[in-house]
Design a protein around this motif. Structure first.
Motif, PDB file in Angstrom:
ATOM      1  N   GLN A   1      -4.618   3.124   6.702  1.00 12.57           N
ATOM      2  CA  GLN A   1      -4.297   3.881   7.902  1.00 12.57           C
ATOM      3  C   GLN A   1      -4.957   3.270   9.136  1.00 12.57           C
ATOM      4  N   THR A   2      -5.842   2.316   8.893  1.00 12.55           N
ATOM      5  CA  THR A   2      -6.500   1.614  10.006  1.00 12.55           C
ATOM      6  C   THR A   2      -6.463   0.091   9.810  1.00 12.55           C
ATOM      7  N   HIS A   3      -5.643  -0.386   8.869  1.00 12.20           N
ATOM      8  CA  HIS A   3      -5.539  -1.819   8.602  1.00 12.20           C
ATOM      9  C   HIS A   3      -4.080  -2.206   8.385  1.00 12.20           C
ATOM     10  N   TYR A   4      -3.758  -3.430   8.801  1.00 16.10           N
ATOM     11  CA  TYR A   4      -2.479  -4.028   8.447  1.00 16.10           C
ATOM     12  C   TYR A   4      -2.684  -5.149   7.434  1.00 16.10           C
ATOM     13  N   ARG A   5      -3.894  -5.746   7.495  1.00 17.39           N
ATOM     14  CA  ARG A   5      -4.265  -6.811   6.584  1.00 17.39           C
ATOM     15  C   ARG A   5      -5.687  -6.560   6.124  1.00 17.39           C
ATOM     16  N   PHE A   6      -6.076  -7.212   5.029  1.00 16.06           N
ATOM     17  CA  PHE A   6      -7.436  -7.039   4.524  1.00 16.06           C
ATOM     18  C   PHE A   6      -8.455  -7.514   5.551  1.00 16.06           C
ATOM     19  N   GLY A   7      -9.476  -6.703   5.776  1.00  8.22           N
ATOM     20  CA  GLY A   7     -10.602  -7.088   6.617  1.00  8.22           C
ATOM     21  C   GLY A   7     -10.349  -7.065   8.101  1.00  8.22           C
TER      22      GLY A   7
ATOM     23  N   GLY B   1      -3.204   2.423  13.150  1.00  2.00           N
ATOM     24  CA  GLY B   1      -2.172   1.739  12.378  1.00  2.00           C
ATOM     25  C   GLY B   1      -0.951   2.620  12.187  1.00  2.00           C
ATOM     26  N   ALA B   2       0.231   2.005  12.223  1.00  2.00           N
ATOM     27  CA  ALA B   2       1.469   2.748  11.948  1.00  2.00           C
ATOM     28  C   ALA B   2       1.652   2.762  10.441  1.00  2.00           C
ATOM     29  N   SER B   3       0.831   3.546   9.756  1.00  2.00           N
ATOM     30  CA  SER B   3       0.675   3.412   8.316  1.00  2.00           C
ATOM     31  C   SER B   3       1.762   4.095   7.497  1.00  2.00           C
ATOM     32  N   ALA B   4       2.306   5.197   7.962  1.00  2.00           N
ATOM     33  CA  ALA B   4       3.299   5.927   7.176  1.00  2.00           C
ATOM     34  C   ALA B   4       4.627   5.184   7.168  1.00  2.00           C
ATOM     35  N   LEU B   5       5.365   5.294   6.057  1.00  2.00           N
ATOM     36  CA  LEU B   5       6.688   4.707   5.999  1.00  2.00           C
ATOM     37  C   LEU B   5       7.580   5.460   6.971  1.00  2.00           C
TER      38      LEU B   5
ATOM     39  N   GLN C   1       8.754   9.260   2.987  1.00  2.00           N
ATOM     40  CA  GLN C   1       7.888   8.970   4.140  1.00  2.00           C
ATOM     41  C   GLN C   1       6.435   9.260   3.808  1.00  2.00           C
ATOM     42  N   ILE C   2       5.897   8.445   2.916  1.00  2.00           N
ATOM     43  CA  ILE C   2       4.535   8.666   2.433  1.00  2.00           C
ATOM     44  C   ILE C   2       3.518   7.917   3.300  1.00  2.00           C
ATOM     45  N   THR C   3       2.298   8.406   3.259  1.00  2.00           N
ATOM     46  CA  THR C   3       1.179   7.769   3.970  1.00  2.00           C
ATOM     47  C   THR C   3       0.279   7.107   2.940  1.00  2.00           C
TER      48      THR C   3
ATOM     49  N   ALA D   1       0.839  -1.203   0.000  1.00  2.00           N
ATOM     50  CA  ALA D   1       0.000   0.000   0.000  1.00  2.00           C
ATOM     51  C   ALA D   1       0.876   1.255   0.000  1.00  2.00           C
ATOM     52  N   GLN D   2       1.943   1.234   0.776  1.00  2.00           N
ATOM     53  CA  GLN D   2       2.878   2.364   0.798  1.00  2.00           C
ATOM     54  C   GLN D   2       3.573   2.514  -0.556  1.00  2.00           C
TER      55      GLN D   2
END
Length: 430
Positions: free
Chosen positions: A322-328, A334-338, A314-316, A284-285
């Motif tokens: 931003q609220t998921h690490y895996r599907f569903g 979430g630590a979403s940004a690189l 360091q993109i988001t 995703a990043q």
């Protein structure tokens, strides 16, 4: 005993040079040992010797035993016709009934080194080569002069840079000279961060950059191509985001024939990974980076300020990630940004080698200077290898230091190439 020890003894003349004679009694004077040949053929080229008062210029071949010349069938190889001296550790002709000749049938002058070498030299070498420490010279490391150590680290760093640049040049060659496509593949592999480097590299070859850039204005379509071809898109229906990705991937897969190049799902590794390193989040990043930057190659080659370069990476990712690490599987946060360390890793392992390769391509050393400057401006990497070096007292402050220390360990210490290392060679010859 490895032949590397013989090369070392011969190259630096660590043997008694007075009254040298061949095994047949002819006087020998070494005017020039020659140059080490790392390719096929005799071990040293352009040597100059006086043998029986006749000056010879040619090659020198080295073996542990005289009979190795026959065992390696050099007598039938015309590449060895120009050998003027056979240097051996031990002359075993007394136990062999065959004479050692060149391919033309002429007798081969042989020099036996064993009686000419200080036994202490061999003992010191064996102490290093038989060491069980990860760094063979660990127990003697503090006795090495700082100047010699600095010189070796510089050598290791430049070797690493050249080796990595060669890898970049090979990818450029495979992409028919397309530096943009090569940069895309390099970043993809880097964003696998070792554990998923291979499937990320495979994915970048399956989905050409030009296909993604055609849909750069629609991030979700770029995500669909990457997730679908990665084999990570769920087969069953899920939330609205998953359903939309599935629909987009069906269309784009047919358009670009992506299904036949799909990465197998089992190729991705999840075990022992922190959620921030899950391949789904990294993809995703990656998708966001590709759609945000018009040209990664131009960004890397054209940006001189290291802070700006790190910040640009360091993109988001999109809102879903931003609220998921895996599907569903939604998370509260979430630590979403690189992260910064991950961005610095990309600069060290992608941007720096890219600049070095581009320097060779353009014939402009200034790009190598910029690559080195980036390493000197970035903080050192922290890992098991750098910790080992720091325990021995090696100061590691910048990425230049850590990259040099990693190369020194991987290419010299772990392979017991102590004689090719200025530190190891100094300890042996003392």
């Amino acid at each position: 005993m490895p032949e590397a020890f013989l090369y070392f003894i011969w190259q630096y003349k660590y043997f008694t040079k007075n009254s040298l004679t061949t095994t047949d009694g002819d006087a020998v004077q070494v005017l020039h040992t020659g140059f080490r040949n790392h390719d096929a053929g005799p071990d040293f080229t352009n040597a100059r010797l006086l043998i029986a008062d006749v000056e010879w210029i040619g090659t020198v071949e080295m073996h542990i035993r005289t009979s190795d010349w026959l065992a390696h069938r050099h007598q039938h190889d015309r590449a060895y016709d120009n050998v003027i001296l056979h240097v051996v550790w031990e002359d075993d002709r007394a136990t062999s009934s065959r004479r050692v000749d060149r391919a033309d049938g002429m007798p081969l002058p042989t020099l036996e080194l064993r009686p000419l070498v200080d036994p202490a030299l061999l003992i010191r070498y064996q102490d290093l080569s038989r060491s069980s420490d990860a760094i063979p010279c660990a127990s003697q490391f503090k006795s090495v002069s700082p100047l010699r150590l600095t010189s070796m680290l510089d050598k290791a760093m430049m070797q690493r840079l050249e080796r990595k640049a060669a890898g970049v040049q090979e990818i450029v060659r495979q992409t028919n000279g397309d530096w943009e496509e090569a940069t895309y593949q390099l970043v993809a592999a880097n964003m696998g961060f070792n554990i998923n480097t291979d499937p990320m590299a495979q994915l970048s070859r399956a989905v050409p950059l030009k296909s993604i850039l055609k849909h750069r204005d629609v991030l979700l379509q770029a995500e669909a191509m990457l997730f679908g071809t990665a084999g990570l898109l769920p087969a069953e229906e899920g939330d609205d985001y998953v359903v939309t990705l599935q629909r987009e991937y069906r269309f784009l897969s047919a358009k670009y024939r992506l299904a036949e190049k799909q990465v197998m799902p089992h190729a991705w590794k999840w075990g022992r990974l922190r959620p921030a390193n899950f391949p789904t989040l990294r993809l995703a990043q990656f998708a966001r980076l590709l759609t945000k930057q018009a040209s990664l190659f131009s960004l890397f080659v054209g940006t001189t300020a290291v802070d700006r370069l790190v910040k640009s990476l360091q993109i988001t990712p999109s809102e879903y990630w931003q609220t998921h690490y895996r599907f569903g599987k939604q998370t509260e946060k979430g630590a979403s940004a690189l992260g910064q360390q991950a961005a610095e890793n990309i600069v060290i392992n992608t941007v720096v080698p890219l600049l070095a390769a581009y320097a060779h391509h353009r014939g402009q050393p200034a790009y190598i200077d910029r690559a080195i400057t980036l390493l000197e401006q970035l903080p050192s990497e922290k890992n098991r290898l750098t910790e080992n070096w720091e325990t021995l007292g090696l100061g590691i402050r910048t990425a230049f230091d850590s990259q040099a220390a990693i190369e020194l360990h991987n290419e010299f210490c772990s392979q017991k190439k102590c004689l090719s290392c200025q530190v190891g060679a100094a300890l042996v010859k003392k």
